[in-house]
Motif scaffolding. Structure first.
Motif, PDB file in Angstrom:
ATOM      1  N   GLN A 290      -6.033 -33.649 -92.868  1.00 31.26           N
ATOM      2  CA  GLN A 290      -4.795 -34.346 -93.276  1.00 31.26           C
ATOM      3  C   GLN A 290      -4.126 -33.656 -94.465  1.00 31.26           C
ATOM      4  N   ARG A 291      -4.860 -32.752 -95.138  1.00 33.61           N
ATOM      5  CA  ARG A 291      -4.288 -32.050 -96.292  1.00 33.61           C
ATOM      6  C   ARG A 291      -3.782 -30.647 -95.930  1.00 33.61           C
ATOM      7  N   ALA A 292      -3.941 -30.264 -94.673  1.00 34.18           N
ATOM      8  CA  ALA A 292      -3.471 -28.929 -94.243  1.00 34.18           C
ATOM      9  C   ALA A 292      -1.946 -28.878 -94.332  1.00 34.18           C
TER      10      ALA A 292
ATOM     11  N   ALA B 136       2.174 -37.415 -97.665  1.00 32.51           N
ATOM     12  CA  ALA B 136       1.082 -38.108 -98.351  1.00 32.51           C
ATOM     13  C   ALA B 136      -0.285 -37.638 -97.836  1.00 32.51           C
ATOM     14  N   GLY B 137      -0.307 -36.939 -96.701  1.00 31.52           N
ATOM     15  CA  GLY B 137      -1.576 -36.465 -96.150  1.00 31.52           C
ATOM     16  C   GLY B 137      -2.441 -37.612 -95.632  1.00 31.52           C
ATOM     17  N   ARG B 138      -1.814 -38.518 -94.889  1.00 35.37           N
ATOM     18  CA  ARG B 138      -2.559 -39.665 -94.347  1.00 35.37           C
ATOM     19  C   ARG B 138      -2.235 -39.842 -92.875  1.00 35.37           C
ATOM     20  N   VAL B 139      -3.099 -40.579 -92.202  1.00 35.10           N
ATOM     21  CA  VAL B 139      -2.787 -41.012 -90.841  1.00 35.10           C
ATOM     22  C   VAL B 139      -2.470 -42.505 -90.898  1.00 35.10           C
ATOM     23  N   PRO B 140      -1.574 -43.003 -90.058  1.00 34.99           N
ATOM     24  CA  PRO B 140      -0.962 -42.289 -88.938  1.00 34.99           C
ATOM     25  C   PRO B 140       0.336 -41.584 -89.300  1.00 34.99           C
ATOM     26  N   THR B 141       0.691 -40.630 -88.414  1.00 35.71           N
ATOM     27  CA  THR B 141       2.064 -40.147 -88.298  1.00 35.71           C
ATOM     28  C   THR B 141       2.444 -40.318 -86.829  1.00 35.71           C
TER      29      THR B 141
ATOM     30  N   LEU C 247      -3.371 -57.206 -98.022  1.00 33.29           N
ATOM     31  CA  LEU C 247      -4.683 -56.822 -97.484  1.00 33.29           C
ATOM     32  C   LEU C 247      -4.864 -55.305 -97.395  1.00 33.29           C
ATOM     33  N   LEU C 248      -3.840 -54.620 -96.900  1.00 34.01           N
ATOM     34  CA  LEU C 248      -3.995 -53.177 -96.696  1.00 34.01           C
ATOM     35  C   LEU C 248      -4.261 -52.416 -98.004  1.00 34.01           C
ATOM     36  N   PRO C 249      -3.510 -52.699 -99.084  1.00 34.20           N
ATOM     37  CA  PRO C 249      -3.812 -51.990-100.344  1.00 34.20           C
ATOM     38  C   PRO C 249      -5.204 -52.326-100.896  1.00 34.20           C
TER      39      PRO C 249
ATOM     40  N   THR D 112       6.120 -42.521 -90.647  1.00 36.59           N
ATOM     41  CA  THR D 112       4.808 -42.878 -91.197  1.00 36.59           C
ATOM     42  C   THR D 112       4.763 -44.349 -91.591  1.00 36.59           C
ATOM     43  N   GLU D 113       3.596 -44.764 -92.063  1.00 34.52           N
ATOM     44  CA  GLU D 113       3.269 -46.138 -92.485  1.00 34.52           C
ATOM     45  C   GLU D 113       3.003 -47.022 -91.264  1.00 34.52           C
ATOM     46  N   SER D 114       1.742 -47.368 -91.093  1.00 39.60           N
ATOM     47  CA  SER D 114       1.321 -48.089 -89.887  1.00 39.60           C
ATOM     48  C   SER D 114       2.154 -49.351 -89.630  1.00 39.60           C
ATOM     49  N   THR D 115       2.397 -50.142 -90.663  1.00 40.00           N
ATOM     50  CA  THR D 115       3.128 -51.401 -90.458  1.00 40.00           C
ATOM     51  C   THR D 115       4.559 -51.132 -90.013  1.00 40.00           C
TER      52      THR D 115
ATOM     53  N   MET E 163      -7.776 -52.973 -99.060  1.00 39.81           N
ATOM     54  CA  MET E 163      -8.690 -52.180 -98.225  1.00 39.81           C
ATOM     55  C   MET E 163      -8.723 -50.727 -98.706  1.00 39.81           C
ATOM     56  N   ARG E 164      -7.537 -50.200 -99.023  1.00 41.26           N
ATOM     57  CA  ARG E 164      -7.470 -48.818 -99.526  1.00 41.26           C
ATOM     58  C   ARG E 164      -8.326 -48.705-100.802  1.00 41.26           C
ATOM     59  N   ASP E 165      -8.190 -49.679-101.693  1.00 37.20           N
ATOM     60  CA  ASP E 165      -8.985 -49.668-102.927  1.00 37.20           C
ATOM     61  C   ASP E 165     -10.482 -49.749-102.612  1.00 37.20           C
TER      62      ASP E 165
ATOM     63  N   ASN F  90      -8.784 -34.599 -88.031  1.00 37.32           N
ATOM     64  CA  ASN F  90     -10.157 -34.755 -88.533  1.00 37.32           C
ATOM     65  C   ASN F  90     -10.117 -35.017 -90.044  1.00 37.32           C
ATOM     66  N   ILE F  91      -9.976 -36.293 -90.427  1.00 41.16           N
ATOM     67  CA  ILE F  91      -9.805 -36.594 -91.855  1.00 41.16           C
ATOM     68  C   ILE F  91     -11.112 -36.382 -92.635  1.00 41.16           C
ATOM     69  N   GLU F  92     -12.250 -36.454 -91.936  1.00 40.57           N
ATOM     70  CA  GLU F  92     -13.526 -36.187 -92.626  1.00 40.57           C
ATOM     71  C   GLU F  92     -13.572 -34.724 -93.079  1.00 40.57           C
TER      72      GLU F  92
ATOM     73  N   ARG G 177     -11.568 -55.414 -88.501  1.00 34.38           N
ATOM     74  CA  ARG G 177     -12.623 -54.467 -88.086  1.00 34.38           C
ATOM     75  C   ARG G 177     -13.175 -53.669 -89.277  1.00 34.38           C
ATOM     76  N   TRP G 178     -12.278 -53.326 -90.201  1.00 35.99           N
ATOM     77  CA  TRP G 178     -12.713 -52.523 -91.351  1.00 35.99           C
ATOM     78  C   TRP G 178     -13.721 -53.261 -92.221  1.00 35.99           C
ATOM     79  N   SER G 179     -13.792 -54.570 -92.092  1.00 37.74           N
ATOM     80  CA  SER G 179     -14.722 -55.336 -92.947  1.00 37.74           C
ATOM     81  C   SER G 179     -16.117 -55.429 -92.341  1.00 37.74           C
TER      82      SER G 179
ATOM     83  N   PHE H  40     -12.117 -48.748 -99.937  1.00 34.53           N
ATOM     84  CA  PHE H  40     -12.677 -47.534 -99.321  1.00 34.53           C
ATOM     85  C   PHE H  40     -12.443 -46.263-100.146  1.00 34.53           C
ATOM     86  N   TYR H  41     -11.407 -46.270-100.999  1.00 35.82           N
ATOM     87  CA  TYR H  41     -11.037 -45.020-101.674  1.00 35.82           C
ATOM     88  C   TYR H  41     -11.096 -45.113-103.197  1.00 35.82           C
ATOM     89  N   ALA H  42     -11.795 -46.128-103.732  1.00 33.71           N
ATOM     90  CA  ALA H  42     -11.823 -46.317-105.194  1.00 33.71           C
ATOM     91  C   ALA H  42     -12.251 -45.048-105.924  1.00 33.71           C
TER      92      ALA H  42
HETATM   93  N1  LIG Z   1      -0.287 -47.326 -96.054  1.00 34.76           N
HETATM   94  C1  LIG Z   1      -0.730 -46.320 -95.123  1.00 34.76           C
HETATM   95  C2  LIG Z   1      -2.209 -46.062 -95.353  1.00 34.76           C
HETATM   96  C3  LIG Z   1      -2.696 -44.894 -94.576  1.00 34.76           C
HETATM   97  C4  LIG Z   1      -4.108 -44.503 -94.994  1.00 34.76           C
HETATM   98  O1  LIG Z   1      -4.568 -44.800 -96.119  1.00 34.76           O
HETATM   99  N2  LIG Z   1      -4.797 -43.795 -94.074  1.00 34.76           N
HETATM  100  C5  LIG Z   1      -6.119 -43.331 -94.367  1.00 34.76           C
HETATM  101  C6  LIG Z   1      -7.076 -43.618 -93.202  1.00 34.76           C
HETATM  102  S1  LIG Z   1      -7.339 -45.329 -92.994  1.00 34.76           S
HETATM  103  C7  LIG Z   1      -6.095 -41.821 -94.538  1.00 34.76           C
HETATM  104  O2  LIG Z   1      -5.266 -41.135 -93.971  1.00 34.76           O
HETATM  105  N3  LIG Z   1      -7.039 -41.315 -95.322  1.00 34.76           N
HETATM  106  C8  LIG Z   1      -7.178 -39.939 -95.587  1.00 34.76           C
HETATM  107  C9  LIG Z   1      -6.921 -39.604 -97.023  1.00 34.76           C
HETATM  108  O3  LIG Z   1      -6.416 -40.468 -97.787  1.00 34.76           O
HETATM  109  O4  LIG Z   1      -7.224 -38.471 -97.411  1.00 34.76           O
HETATM  110  C10 LIG Z   1      -0.489 -46.809 -93.700  1.00 34.76           C
HETATM  111  O5  LIG Z   1      -0.599 -48.021 -93.467  1.00 34.76           O
HETATM  112  O6  LIG Z   1      -0.159 -45.992 -92.816  1.00 34.76           O
END
Ligand SMILES: N[C@@H](CCC(=O)N[C@@H](CS)C(=O)NCC(=O)O)C(=O)O
Length: 215
Positions: free
Chosen positions: A39-41, A50-55, A105-107, A64-67, A109-111, A33-35, A170-172, A113-115
């Motif tokens: 992910q920080r537990a 890094a506290g991110r999904v996926p793992t 593209l992925l970085p 880790t790292e989706s790609t 997108m990160r910018d 539940n990242i909301e 889809r994210w767009s 959504f997470y700026a």
């Molecule tokens: N480069 C990483 C990016 C992972 C990423 O940024 N995941 C986001 C969800 S789309 C996440 O875990 N966000 C939670 C956070 O950063 O706290 C990958 O491709 O796996």
């Protein structure tokens, strides 16, 4: 082979989840539940510092790292042919697409959504403006690639590049110019999201907002 995917609906885990379904291999899926900040537990951070999904636990080992996970799964399941064979020219094209999506593209997108969270909120608007330019530039680039009428990003069949690209497209969907507004991407997206594995993915992740509408 055993797999456990830590995922959040619609997040960067989506392409990996899609691939596991497409492969038809057994796997466990654990929702993070990242909301709520799960992910920080500490327990999760032990798997993914890094506290991110996926793992993805691969035979018990956290990866880790989706790609990278898409590329690893393609190697472990060559019979599914979701990547062209090593050393071929189609492999070169596949590597190019995978790296372009992951590196450009992925970085961006990160910018987008997470700026506010990753940087100084005072500068977030400028970060988002640049991210938007880079994202729309990527749609332009991919649209041009599909302009010759090809059905898939690489070769004559579905590959991990399509799984990654469609997740990012889809994210767009709520941006000012979604990927679906580029003419060649529109048809491509329509075809890809009609795949039974994509419909099943959305069902499993409980997502309903980017499926059956006209692109
Ligand atoms: N480069 C990483 C990016 C992972 C990423 O940024 N995941 C986001 C969800 S789309 C996440 O875990 N966000 C939670 C956070 O950063 O706290 C990958 O491709 O796996």
């Amino acid at each position: 082979m055993s797999y456990t995917l830590y995922y959040s609906p619609g997040a960067a885990s989506m392409a990996v989840h899609w691939m596991l379904i497409e492969l038809g291999v057994p796997f466990d899926a654990v929702r993070v539940n990242i909301e709520a900040g799960a992910q920080r537990a500490p327990d999760y951070r032990r798997l993914n510092p890094a506290g991110r999904v996926p793992t993805l636990l691969v035979d018990g080992v956290p990866c880790t790292e989706s790609t990278a996970l898409l590329m690893l799964l393609a190697e472990r399941h060559p019979e599914a042919a979701l990547a062209p064979p090593p050393g071929t020219l189609q492999r070169a094209s596949w590597l190019e697409q995978m790296i372009y999506l992951a590196n450009t593209l992925l970085p961006a997108m990160r910018d987008w959504f997470y700026a506010d969270k990753d940087g100084d909120p005072a500068g977030a608007d400028a970060v988002r403006a640049l991210a938007r330019r880079r994202i729309e530039g990527a749609w332009q680039h991919l649209d041009a690639r599909l302009a010759d009428g090809r059905a898939w990003l690489v070769g004559e069949r579905l590959s991990t590049a399509d799984l990654l690209a469609v997740m990012l497209m889809r994210w767009s969907r709520n941006m000012a110019r979604p990927a679906t507004t580029w003419p060649n991407l529109a048809g491509y997206i329509e075809r890809l999201r009609a795949l039974p594995s994509f419909v099943e993915l959305n069902r499993r992740e409980g997502l309903t907002d980017w499926l059956n509408e006209a692109p």
